[in-house]
Design a protein around this motif. Structure first.
Motif, short mmCIF file in Angstrom:
data_model
loop_
_atom_site.label_atom_id
_atom_site.label_comp_id
_atom_site.label_asym_id
_atom_site.label_seq_id
_atom_site.Cartn_x
_atom_site.Cartn_y
_atom_site.Cartn_z
N LYS A 1 -2.32 -3.32 3.24
CA LYS A 1 -1.08 -3.29 2.49
C LYS A 1 -1.14 -4.34 1.38
CE LYS A 1 1.99 -1.37 5.96
NZ LYS A 1 3.25 -1.54 6.75
N ASN B 1 -2.41 4.15 1.70
CA ASN B 1 -2.59 5.36 2.50
C ASN B 1 -1.40 6.30 2.38
OD1 ASN B 1 -5.12 4.66 3.60
ND2 ASN B 1 -4.14 3.31 5.09
N SER C 1 6.05 -4.24 -0.30
CA SER C 1 4.66 -3.90 0.01
C SER C 1 4.32 -2.49 -0.43
CB SER C 1 4.40 -4.04 1.52
OG SER C 1 5.14 -3.08 2.23
N LYS D 1 -7.35 0.80 -0.31
CA LYS D 1 -7.48 2.10 0.34
C LYS D 1 -8.63 2.07 1.35
CE LYS D 1 -6.83 6.72 0.44
NZ LYS D 1 -5.56 7.39 0.77
N ASN E 1 -4.62 -5.45 10.88
CA ASN E 1 -3.52 -5.70 9.96
C ASN E 1 -4.05 -6.42 8.74
OD1 ASN E 1 -0.69 -5.76 9.18
ND2 ASN E 1 -0.80 -7.97 9.50
N SER F 1 -7.60 -0.01 4.28
CA SER F 1 -6.28 0.30 4.86
C SER F 1 -5.41 -0.95 4.86
CB SER F 1 -6.42 0.85 6.28
OG SER F 1 -7.07 2.11 6.26
N TYR G 1 0.88 -6.73 -1.43
CA TYR G 1 2.16 -7.37 -1.76
C TYR G 1 2.06 -7.99 -3.15
CZ TYR G 1 3.39 -7.02 3.19
OH TYR G 1 3.68 -6.56 4.46
N ASP H 1 1.58 0.67 0.28
CA ASP H 1 0.61 1.20 1.25
C ASP H 1 -0.26 2.24 0.56
OD1 ASP H 1 -0.83 2.26 3.32
OD2 ASP H 1 0.89 2.62 4.63
#
Length: 295
Positions: free
Chosen positions: A236, A262, A258, A231, A118, A234, A238, A260
């Motif tokens: 996220k 991906n 957020s 990227k 994460n 991976s 903010y 993403d």
């Protein structure tokens, strides 16, 4: 010129009166803060209030207010240490309601702590008290790593050691930019579980491509670094902004939705990221300007 109205900051004394200082040194720190503000000379001879006008006029949405915004930011650039002290005391004494919107506080608390699966990157725009994003984010995540201009690291370390609890400084790692090794150091830190902090306007600061995005009625050549790193990791992203709230006499940090990498193309990602910054800046234009734009 709301962020620079230090008469309002003087009203911070009402907050100080309610702080249960545990040590005499803490009370002395608060007294030093007030003295610093009282003795601040708002009419410094070194002030160039129109310094940023040509830059601001390149953004049509701000054109009519260019002189006022430039004057406000010039004052802020000279007096920011007083504002840092204000925020530091708020953090030191855990007066978090003075510095972050309740909704953003809840959002950050809801994010699962950063770990190998994460990965998180916070992207503070250069507005308001963006430097304070480091200790603020550390309140929510155990370890943070930030990309920061190499010539500012010593100043920031001195400020943190003077005004923040040791636990904040111990949890913050700064990676200098520009440097060819900074992206690698930043990436490794996040892979080991740190939360990354990267300013979207300069990303990792050297030899990176740019993509033109719409911004404040004009266009802006946005560095792609924040997307590239997110990227590859991976992670996220903010967006983060901060303002001085004139009505409440408080600094407020805001967290955007957020992003993403991906799930979004590079172009869409950058447009969404800078659209969030544009929204905050359009509401408080005198509190935004990235110094390097003038260069």
């Amino acid at each position: 010129m709301s962020i620079l109205n230090f008469n309002n900051l003087l009203q911070f004394h009402s907050i100080l009166k309610n702080i249960p200082f545990q040590k005499k040194e803490e009370q002395q720190l608060a007294d030093l803060f007030l003295k610093t503000i009282v003795e601040t000379d708002m009419n410094s001879n070194t002030l160039n209030p129109l310094k940023y006008v040509p830059v601001i006029k390149s953004f049509p949405a701000l054109n009519q207010s260019a002189e006022e915004i430039s004057h406000a930011y010039s004052l802020f650039a000279e007096k920011r240490k007083s504002a840092w002290t204000y925020l530091s005391l708020s953090l030191y004494n855990k007066q978090y309601d003075q510095i972050i919107e309740p909704e953003s506080d809840r959002l950050l608390k809801s994010i699962e702590p950063a770990h190998s699966k994460n990965r998180i990157i916070i992207a503070p725009f250069h507005m308001g008290m963006h430097t304070m994003s480091m200790p603020l984010v550390t309140r929510y995540f155990d370890k943070t790593t930030i990309l920061v201009n190499s010539d500012e690291i010593d100043i920031i370390q001195q400020w943190m050691s003077t005004y923040l609890e040791a636990s904040y400084s111990d949890s913050i790692d700064m990676v200098p930019v520009p440097s060819h090794t900074s992206p690698l150091k930043f990436t490794k830190a996040i892979m080991r579980g740190a939360t990354g902090i990267i300013f979207p306007e300069f990303s990792y600061g050297i030899n990176q491509e740019e993509e033109e995005v719409p911004f404040l009625g004009g266009t802006f050549k946005a560095p792609i670094g924040v997307y590239v790193l997110a990227k590859r990791l991976s992670a996220k992203v903010y967006p983060l902004g901060s303002i001085w709230n004139e009505e409440e006499n408080k600094v407020r940090f805001m967290v955007g939705d957020s992003l993403d990498p991906n799930a979004l193309s590079q172009s869409t990602f950058l447009q969404h990221l800078f659209a969030q910054g544009e929204e905050w800046i359009a509401k408080n234009p005198e509190q935004w300007l990235w110094d390097h734009l003038i260069e």
